[in-house]
Write a protein that holds these residues in place. Structure first.
Motif, PDB file in Angstrom:
ATOM      1  N   ASP A   1       3.021  -1.247  57.639  1.00 38.37           N
ATOM      2  CA  ASP A   1       3.832  -0.663  58.710  1.00 38.37           C
ATOM      3  C   ASP A   1       5.326  -0.913  58.528  1.00 38.37           C
ATOM      4  OD1 ASP A   1       1.555   0.270  60.057  1.00 38.37           O
ATOM      5  OD2 ASP A   1       1.261  -1.679  61.039  1.00 38.37           O
ATOM      6  N   LEU A   2       5.709  -1.523  57.427  1.00 35.31           N
ATOM      7  CA  LEU A   2       7.123  -1.797  57.195  1.00 35.31           C
ATOM      8  C   LEU A   2       7.890  -0.485  57.049  1.00 35.31           C
ATOM      9  CD1 LEU A   2       6.910  -4.746  54.634  1.00 35.31           C
ATOM     10  CD2 LEU A   2       7.568  -4.882  57.049  1.00 35.31           C
ATOM     11  N   PRO A   3       9.120  -0.416  57.583  1.00 35.17           N
ATOM     12  CA  PRO A   3       9.907   0.829  57.478  1.00 35.17           C
ATOM     13  C   PRO A   3      10.367   1.074  56.053  1.00 35.17           C
ATOM     14  CG  PRO A   3      11.241  -0.917  58.420  1.00 35.17           C
ATOM     15  CD  PRO A   3       9.848  -1.465  58.314  1.00 35.17           C
ATOM     16  N   LYS A   4      10.545   2.310  55.744  1.00 31.97           N
ATOM     17  CA  LYS A   4      11.028   2.692  54.420  1.00 31.97           C
ATOM     18  C   LYS A   4      12.185   3.660  54.574  1.00 31.97           C
ATOM     19  CE  LYS A   4       6.499   2.243  52.160  1.00 31.97           C
ATOM     20  NZ  LYS A   4       5.806   1.727  53.375  1.00 31.97           N
ATOM     21  N   LEU A   5      13.233   3.425  53.816  1.00 35.74           N
ATOM     22  CA  LEU A   5      14.374   4.330  53.832  1.00 35.74           C
ATOM     23  C   LEU A   5      14.010   5.628  53.125  1.00 35.74           C
ATOM     24  CD1 LEU A   5      17.304   1.902  52.928  1.00 35.74           C
ATOM     25  CD2 LEU A   5      16.780   2.879  55.165  1.00 35.74           C
ATOM     26  N   ASP A   6      14.653   6.718  53.556  1.00 34.80           N
ATOM     27  CA  ASP A   6      14.439   8.009  52.912  1.00 34.80           C
ATOM     28  C   ASP A   6      15.239   8.025  51.617  1.00 34.80           C
ATOM     29  OD1 ASP A   6      14.097  10.573  52.125  1.00 34.80           O
ATOM     30  OD2 ASP A   6      14.885  11.516  53.939  1.00 34.80           O
ATOM     31  N   ARG A   7      14.550   7.826  50.526  1.00 30.00           N
ATOM     32  CA  ARG A   7      15.222   7.748  49.224  1.00 30.00           C
ATOM     33  C   ARG A   7      14.858   8.925  48.320  1.00 30.00           C
ATOM     34  NH1 ARG A   7      17.404   2.765  48.300  1.00 30.00           N
ATOM     35  NH2 ARG A   7      16.801   1.052  49.671  1.00 30.00           N
ATOM     36  N   LYS A   8      14.512  10.039  48.928  1.00 28.07           N
ATOM     37  CA  LYS A   8      14.028  11.144  48.101  1.00 28.07           C
ATOM     38  C   LYS A   8      15.093  11.644  47.132  1.00 28.07           C
ATOM     39  CE  LYS A   8      15.032  14.759  51.557  1.00 28.07           C
ATOM     40  NZ  LYS A   8      14.447  15.845  52.353  1.00 28.07           N
ATOM     41  N   TYR A   9      16.368  11.534  47.537  1.00 29.72           N
ATOM     42  CA  TYR A   9      17.433  11.959  46.631  1.00 29.72           C
ATOM     43  C   TYR A   9      17.805  10.841  45.646  1.00 29.72           C
ATOM     44  CZ  TYR A   9      18.112  15.989  49.714  1.00 29.72           C
ATOM     45  OH  TYR A   9      17.944  17.140  50.445  1.00 29.72           O
ATOM     46  N   GLU A  10      17.690   9.572  46.103  1.00 36.88           N
ATOM     47  CA  GLU A  10      18.072   8.466  45.243  1.00 36.88           C
ATOM     48  C   GLU A  10      17.151   8.351  44.035  1.00 36.88           C
ATOM     49  OE1 GLU A  10      18.456   4.815  47.344  1.00 36.88           O
ATOM     50  OE2 GLU A  10      19.632   5.692  48.964  1.00 36.88           O
ATOM     51  N   LYS A  11      15.897   8.737  44.203  1.00 42.21           N
ATOM     52  CA  LYS A  11      14.936   8.596  43.119  1.00 42.21           C
ATOM     53  C   LYS A  11      15.120   9.677  42.051  1.00 42.21           C
ATOM     54  CE  LYS A  11      11.370   6.523  46.071  1.00 42.21           C
ATOM     55  NZ  LYS A  11      10.008   6.685  46.650  1.00 42.21           N
ATOM     56  N   LEU A  12      15.841  10.706  42.365  1.00 37.00           N
ATOM     57  CA  LEU A  12      16.020  11.787  41.414  1.00 37.00           C
ATOM     58  C   LEU A  12      16.995  11.386  40.304  1.00 37.00           C
ATOM     59  CD1 LEU A  12      16.353  14.746  43.940  1.00 37.00           C
ATOM     60  CD2 LEU A  12      14.341  14.129  42.607  1.00 37.00           C
ATOM     61  N   GLN A  13      16.772  11.894  39.148  1.00 31.17           N
ATOM     62  CA  GLN A  13      17.651  11.638  38.017  1.00 31.17           C
ATOM     63  C   GLN A  13      18.761  12.704  38.012  1.00 31.17           C
ATOM     64  OE1 GLN A  13      17.369   8.936  35.903  1.00 31.17           O
ATOM     65  NE2 GLN A  13      15.843   8.325  37.430  1.00 31.17           N
ATOM     66  N   VAL A  14      19.904  12.322  38.567  1.00 32.54           N
ATOM     67  CA  VAL A  14      20.994  13.272  38.719  1.00 32.54           C
ATOM     68  C   VAL A  14      21.722  13.477  37.396  1.00 32.54           C
ATOM     69  CG1 VAL A  14      23.166  13.754  39.909  1.00 32.54           C
ATOM     70  CG2 VAL A  14      21.296  12.624  41.130  1.00 32.54           C
TER      71      VAL A  14
ATOM     72  N   LEU B   1      24.321  18.494  46.638  1.00 32.99           N
ATOM     73  CA  LEU B   1      24.757  18.909  45.300  1.00 32.99           C
ATOM     74  C   LEU B   1      24.115  18.016  44.238  1.00 32.99           C
ATOM     75  CD1 LEU B   1      28.562  19.587  45.928  1.00 32.99           C
ATOM     76  CD2 LEU B   1      26.694  21.241  45.873  1.00 32.99           C
ATOM     77  N   ASP B   2      24.083  16.715  44.513  1.00 29.90           N
ATOM     78  CA  ASP B   2      23.432  15.794  43.574  1.00 29.90           C
ATOM     79  C   ASP B   2      21.944  16.100  43.457  1.00 29.90           C
ATOM     80  OD1 ASP B   2      25.818  14.505  43.119  1.00 29.90           O
ATOM     81  OD2 ASP B   2      25.440  12.895  44.553  1.00 29.90           O
ATOM     82  N   ALA B   3      21.326  16.425  44.596  1.00 31.93           N
ATOM     83  CA  ALA B   3      19.898  16.732  44.589  1.00 31.93           C
ATOM     84  C   ALA B   3      19.617  17.989  43.760  1.00 31.93           C
ATOM     85  CB  ALA B   3      19.395  16.917  46.016  1.00 31.93           C
ATOM     86  N   ILE B   4      20.442  18.999  43.918  1.00 32.79           N
ATOM     87  CA  ILE B   4      20.278  20.231  43.136  1.00 32.79           C
ATOM     88  C   ILE B   4      20.431  19.929  41.651  1.00 32.79           C
ATOM     89  CG2 ILE B   4      21.237  22.517  42.658  1.00 32.79           C
ATOM     90  CD1 ILE B   4      22.120  22.605  45.611  1.00 32.79           C
ATOM     91  N   ALA B   5      21.416  19.077  41.322  1.00 32.34           N
ATOM     92  CA  ALA B   5      21.661  18.720  39.921  1.00 32.34           C
ATOM     93  C   ALA B   5      20.503  17.918  39.336  1.00 32.34           C
ATOM     94  CB  ALA B   5      22.960  17.926  39.806  1.00 32.34           C
TER      95      ALA B   5
END
Length: 385
Positions: A293-306, A338-342
């Motif tokens: 039940d621990l919270p998790k930050l939304d890192r969907k963009y951070e995990k991407l290889q920009v 923009l980073d996510a698109i890249a």
């Protein structure tokens, strides 16, 4: 200057307003000492060229009901025009569960029409209505009665000049074929959930450098308690404890009143009584939180290889395309998108709806190697590959 102090007079004005295609709306409120905004004045104006078709509604008068106004807000044949509508609409949503519709926000429209990022009402009045506003009454206490003539004049000007601003922007949007762009943006403001802060989600607004799940669990519980306490008693969050104190508590993990007494940032009132009990219970709950039940930050963009080079090219493309379209870059795509698109992400808003027309289509072509960017004099041009 018409000041409405009875439900009957408000009903008469709103009935007349429903004969027109739009009505301009603004509010004056106080929020320094409460969680929810205290509505102190409502300004309305029907189409016209002088003050005679505008009015001030005094919601602080005993016995006055805003129900006629809320019926006007629900009329699908009358556009409700605001500038920077979010805080105004939040008041009506909290008070009566009403979100005015159809809605037109001149700040959003101005961004679409090339007036820059989050342009102010005063700037639009000066550029479009060719008038200067007296802003000396901006920070006065709107809850005090009687209102001064200067306050009334200031308040009414916020809706009378808004008519000319609206008509100008609406016509420009129609001429440019961009009215649907603003309609898409209004969907967010028309959603009631936009104005609801759930205590269990309050932690997401707290900025902290420590992102460990256990630490965030304590932050979540402390933020949840603070939000619930502030909402229930209608007091500002900061009166319970400020963000820096919340983060300190999550780090020090106080176990009793003596530990709370050693806090550098906690208000004296928060070191005892209900708030102190709530803090200690929140810290205990955060520590005891199960791993699943621990919270998790939304890192969907951070995990991407920009791809940084591609991201830089997208920034140039965005500036070029929005400059050509005369629309604020910030409204089309934030840096994170923009980073996510890249990095290969395709589910971002910059690639949807009207943003696709302005930027997204060419952004995808750039990513796919179908176009290149080239300098031509002082301009950047798109070159088919």
């Amino acid at each position: 200057m018409l000041t409405i102090t009875t439900t009957e007079a408000l009903a008469t004005f709103c009935e007349e307003a429903r004969k027109h295609p739009y009505v301009t709306v603004d509010t004056e409120f106080l929020r320094e000492r409460t969680y929810y905004s205290k509505l102190c004045l409502v300004q309305l104006a029907m189409p016209g060229t002088d003050d005679s078709s505008g009015c001030l509604v005094d919601p602080l008068v005993e016995g006055l009901s805003l129900d006629p106004l809320y019926e006007l807000f629900k009329d699908p044949n009358v556009v409700k025009v605001f500038h920077a509508a979010r805080q105004d609409i939040e008041i009506f949503q909290v008070d009566a569960g009403v979100v005015p519709a159809p809605l037109f926000d001149t700040q959003v429209a101005a961004m679409v029409c090339g007036f820059g990022e989050q342009v102010g009402y005063e700037t639009l009045v000066r550029k479009i209505a060719k008038a200067e506003l007296d802003k000396s009454s901006r920070f006065t206490d709107w809850s005090r009665r009687p209102l001064s003539d200067a306050q009334k004049t200031y308040a009414l000007a916020d809706v009378t000049h808004l008519r000319q601003v609206y008509e100008f922007l609406a016509k420009k949007l129609k001429d440019q074929g961009r009215a649907h762009w603003v309609d898409e943006e209004m969907k967010i403001l028309n959603t009631p959930d936009t104005y609801i802060t759930l205590p269990e989600n309050a932690w997401k607004r707290v900025k902290t450098r420590n992102n460990s799940p256990r630490f965030l669990a304590i932050v979540r519980e402390l933020a949840r308690f603070r939000e619930d306490y502030a909402q229930t008693r209608n007091i500002p969050r900061s009166r319970v404890y400020k963000d820096d104190a919340l983060v300190e508590l999550a780090a020090t993990k106080p176990k009793d009143a003596n530990d709370l007494g050693r806090s550098r940032l906690l208000l004296r009132e928060a070191r005892r009584g209900d708030i102190a009990d709530g803090i200690l219970a929140a810290v205990k709950a955060g520590i005891a939180c199960k791993d699943k039940d621990l919270p998790k930050l939304d890192r969907k963009y951070e995990k991407l290889q920009v791809n940084p080079a591609l991201a830089d090219l997208l920034r140039v493309l965005l500036k070029t395309k929005t400059g050509q379209a005369g629309v604020a870059s910030k409204l089309v795509a934030p840096t994170s998108e923009l980073d996510a698109i890249a990095a290969g992400e395709r589910g971002v808003s910059a690639l949807q709806g009207w943003r696709y027309e302005v930027f997204g289509e060419d952004a995808l072509k750039l990513c796919n190697g179908e176009i290149a960017l080239a300098a031509k004099g002082n301009d950047v041009i798109l070159v088919p590959v």
